[in-house]
Every structure is written in structure tokens, then in C-alpha cells.
Design an enzyme around this catalytic site. Sequence first.
Site, mmCIF file in Angstrom:
data_model
loop_
_atom_site.group_PDB
_atom_site.id
_atom_site.type_symbol
_atom_site.label_atom_id
_atom_site.label_comp_id
_atom_site.label_asym_id
_atom_site.label_seq_id
_atom_site.Cartn_x
_atom_site.Cartn_y
_atom_site.Cartn_z
ATOM 1 N N ASN A 9 -11.985 -3.105 6.659
ATOM 2 C CA ASN A 9 -11.199 -2.443 7.697
ATOM 3 C C ASN A 9 -11.583 -0.966 7.700
ATOM 4 O OD1 ASN A 9 -9.235 -1.343 9.339
ATOM 5 N ND2 ASN A 9 -7.519 -1.784 7.948
ATOM 6 N N TRP A 10 -12.380 -0.580 8.683
ATOM 7 C CA TRP A 10 -12.910 0.799 8.705
ATOM 8 C C TRP A 10 -11.864 1.812 9.158
ATOM 9 C CZ3 TRP A 10 -18.504 0.410 11.189
ATOM 10 C CH2 TRP A 10 -19.274 -0.487 10.416
ATOM 11 N N LYS A 11 -10.759 1.329 9.687
ATOM 12 C CA LYS A 11 -9.696 2.210 10.213
ATOM 13 C C LYS A 11 -10.291 3.233 11.181
ATOM 14 C CE LYS A 11 -6.999 1.228 6.133
ATOM 15 N NZ LYS A 11 -6.025 1.645 5.136
ATOM 16 N N HIS A 98 -1.052 -4.722 10.529
ATOM 17 C CA HIS A 98 -1.344 -3.820 9.402
ATOM 18 C C HIS A 98 -0.163 -2.863 9.221
ATOM 19 C CE1 HIS A 98 -3.183 -0.759 6.924
ATOM 20 N NE2 HIS A 98 -4.092 -1.651 6.602
ATOM 21 N N GLU A 100 -0.002 0.169 8.648
ATOM 22 C CA GLU A 100 -0.114 1.455 9.362
ATOM 23 C C GLU A 100 0.317 1.302 10.814
ATOM 24 O OE1 GLU A 100 -4.179 2.196 8.250
ATOM 25 O OE2 GLU A 100 -3.530 2.465 6.172
ATOM 26 N N GLU A 170 -0.901 -7.095 1.548
ATOM 27 C CA GLU A 170 -1.246 -5.713 1.239
ATOM 28 C C GLU A 170 0.013 -4.935 0.869
ATOM 29 O OE1 GLU A 170 -5.184 -4.566 3.325
ATOM 30 O OE2 GLU A 170 -3.554 -4.191 4.721
ATOM 31 N N GLY A 176 -4.694 2.736 -0.078
ATOM 32 C CA GLY A 176 -5.258 4.086 -0.065
ATOM 33 C C GLY A 176 -4.726 4.981 -1.177
ATOM 34 N N SER A 216 -6.401 -0.759 -2.283
ATOM 35 C CA SER A 216 -7.240 -0.153 -3.334
ATOM 36 C C SER A 216 -8.097 -1.174 -4.076
ATOM 37 C CB SER A 216 -6.386 0.664 -4.308
ATOM 38 O OG SER A 216 -5.747 1.721 -3.623
ATOM 39 N N GLY A 237 -10.221 -1.388 2.564
ATOM 40 C CA GLY A 237 -10.223 -0.166 3.375
ATOM 41 C C GLY A 237 -11.286 0.795 2.873
ATOM 42 N N GLY A 238 -10.881 1.746 2.032
ATOM 43 C CA GLY A 238 -11.768 2.808 1.546
ATOM 44 C C GLY A 238 -13.126 2.324 1.062
HETATM 45 P P1 PGA Z 1 -7.523 0.526 0.952
HETATM 46 O O1 PGA Z 1 -6.967 -0.057 2.345
HETATM 47 O O2 PGA Z 1 -8.531 -0.477 0.441
HETATM 48 O O3 PGA Z 1 -8.148 1.834 1.301
HETATM 49 O O4 PGA Z 1 -6.353 0.655 0.039
HETATM 50 C C1 PGA Z 1 -6.727 -1.427 2.532
HETATM 51 C C2 PGA Z 1 -6.173 -1.661 3.911
HETATM 52 O O5 PGA Z 1 -5.342 -0.875 4.380
HETATM 53 O O6 PGA Z 1 -6.544 -2.655 4.582
#
Ligand code: PGA
Length: 253
Positions: A9-11, A98, A100, A170, A176, A216, A237-238
Site C-alpha cells: 500500500n503505497w499510500k 483502511h 486512515e 491492521e 507506521g 509495521s 505500508g512503509g
Molecule cells: P505500515 O502500514 O506497514 O507502514 O505500518 C501498513 C498499512 O497501513 O497498510
Amino acid sequence: MRKKIVAGNWKMNKTYEEALSLVSEIDNMVKDEVNGDVSVIVAPPFPFLQSVGKLTQGNEKMHLAAQNVSEHESGAFTGEVSASMLKSVGVEYVIIGHSERRMYHHEDAEMLYKKMKTTIAHGMKPIFCCGEPLEERDADRHFEYVGKQLHDSLSYLSNEEFDQIVIAYEPIWAIGTGRTASSEQAQEMHEYIREQLAKMFDAEAAYKAVILYGGSCNPANAKELFSQADVDGGLIGGASLKSRDFTDVIKSF
Ligand code: PGA
């Protein structure tokens, strides 16, 4: 054997050029280094979907996801992107719910249900995200919280619709933050999720459902997380923004 999936997930990251070089690197590394039966999904921002999809077309392990979709079919919804638009540029999966988007864009259970319906109706697969905030975990209400999220958005789907869904657990406190759920915490929640799915749909469908862990997840902890009985891969994500790290996570099964 359940399907294994690692999704990136590149956000809201990367420019066009950066997106193309990231996906080319991932594509090459997957071709050269990944032997097992694992599906790799990349979810770039909307403007890059078509170009990223074209670059991965020849690689059967690689799949394309969008990070969001409108619950509406078409019309006067300025700024929104519909399921038919996504389908027409080769999108196969859509991340829905998600944390967010639930938090910053006030997406509620009913809206998420509608997004899943339209995604499935257009021949794509939802990656439905659930997970508790820290205060629910600390108050020992995390199972109840996640159970309600599943029930509120999924229970009105038919068995056939449910077959199309990938679940991602998640925990919000792990996204993050560098703070990963332990493999025991991930496993017990994934097992609980599967039990809930078996109650809502049928036992076989629940057994077959792919449940990803996200929060993470990185090359240092992926192996242990992915070795858990009910963890079928990750939503990253990251670590999905660096080709080396992402490929190393993919190779962690
Ligand atoms: P993260 O994000 O790996 O940076 O914690 C995961 C996500 O939000 O899908």
C-alpha cells in the site's frame, strides 16, 4: 493450502517517475528471486494505476490494486473514482476500509459495505481492512471491536460475494509506528477473525479466506508473522516503498 498474498500500500507517496522505477524494480526482483506460489499486489495512487499495471502485465505473480473506490456507480461526485473506471484500467483488487480512510474521511460501516458491493459487482476483489485503536487493545476489548467491524460491514454479503474478499487485520497502534503486533497477538486475532467469518458465512469459506497482517511489517519480522497458522501474508505500508525491503518481505514465507 490457502493462497499467499503480499500487498504493498503505497499510500500518498511517489511521483510518476518514482512510481514507475519502484514498480520496475519490484517486477524484476519478483521475476528473479520469488519462486513460490505467492501473489504480489501493488497499490499505487490513482494517477499511476494504468502505467504501473502496464509495466507488470507480463508477470503473472503481480497484481494491481487501488487504495479506494467510490460507493457510487457514476455521476456528479466531484473528485471520486468509480469501480467501473478502476476495472477499465486493469485494477484487480481494491483496499477498502483502511483505518486512515475511516479516520480522516469518516468512512463508516455502511459506506464500506457499499464499496465492497460495487467492487465485487465490477469483477474486482476487496481487501477489507479491520483493526482496533490502542485504547481498545489496552482495555482488552480488541476482539469485540474487530468482531463488530467485520459484522457491521460483511454480514450482509452473500456467500458468493464473500468468496471474493481478502481480509487485512491492521491494529491501528502498529501502523507506521514501528510497533508490530507480536506473532502471538497476530495469530490469536486472525484465528478469531476466521471463527467470526465461519459464523457469518460457512466454515469452508472461512477456512479458505485469506487474512493478511498489516502494521509495521518488514523484512525483519515478516518471517515470524507469516509462519503463524492463520496469517496468510501481509499488507505492507512503509516497507513497500523500497523494492529491496518489499521483495524481502515477499520472500518471507
Ligand atoms: P505500515 O502500514 O506497514 O507502514 O505500518 C501498513 C498499512 O497501513 O497498510
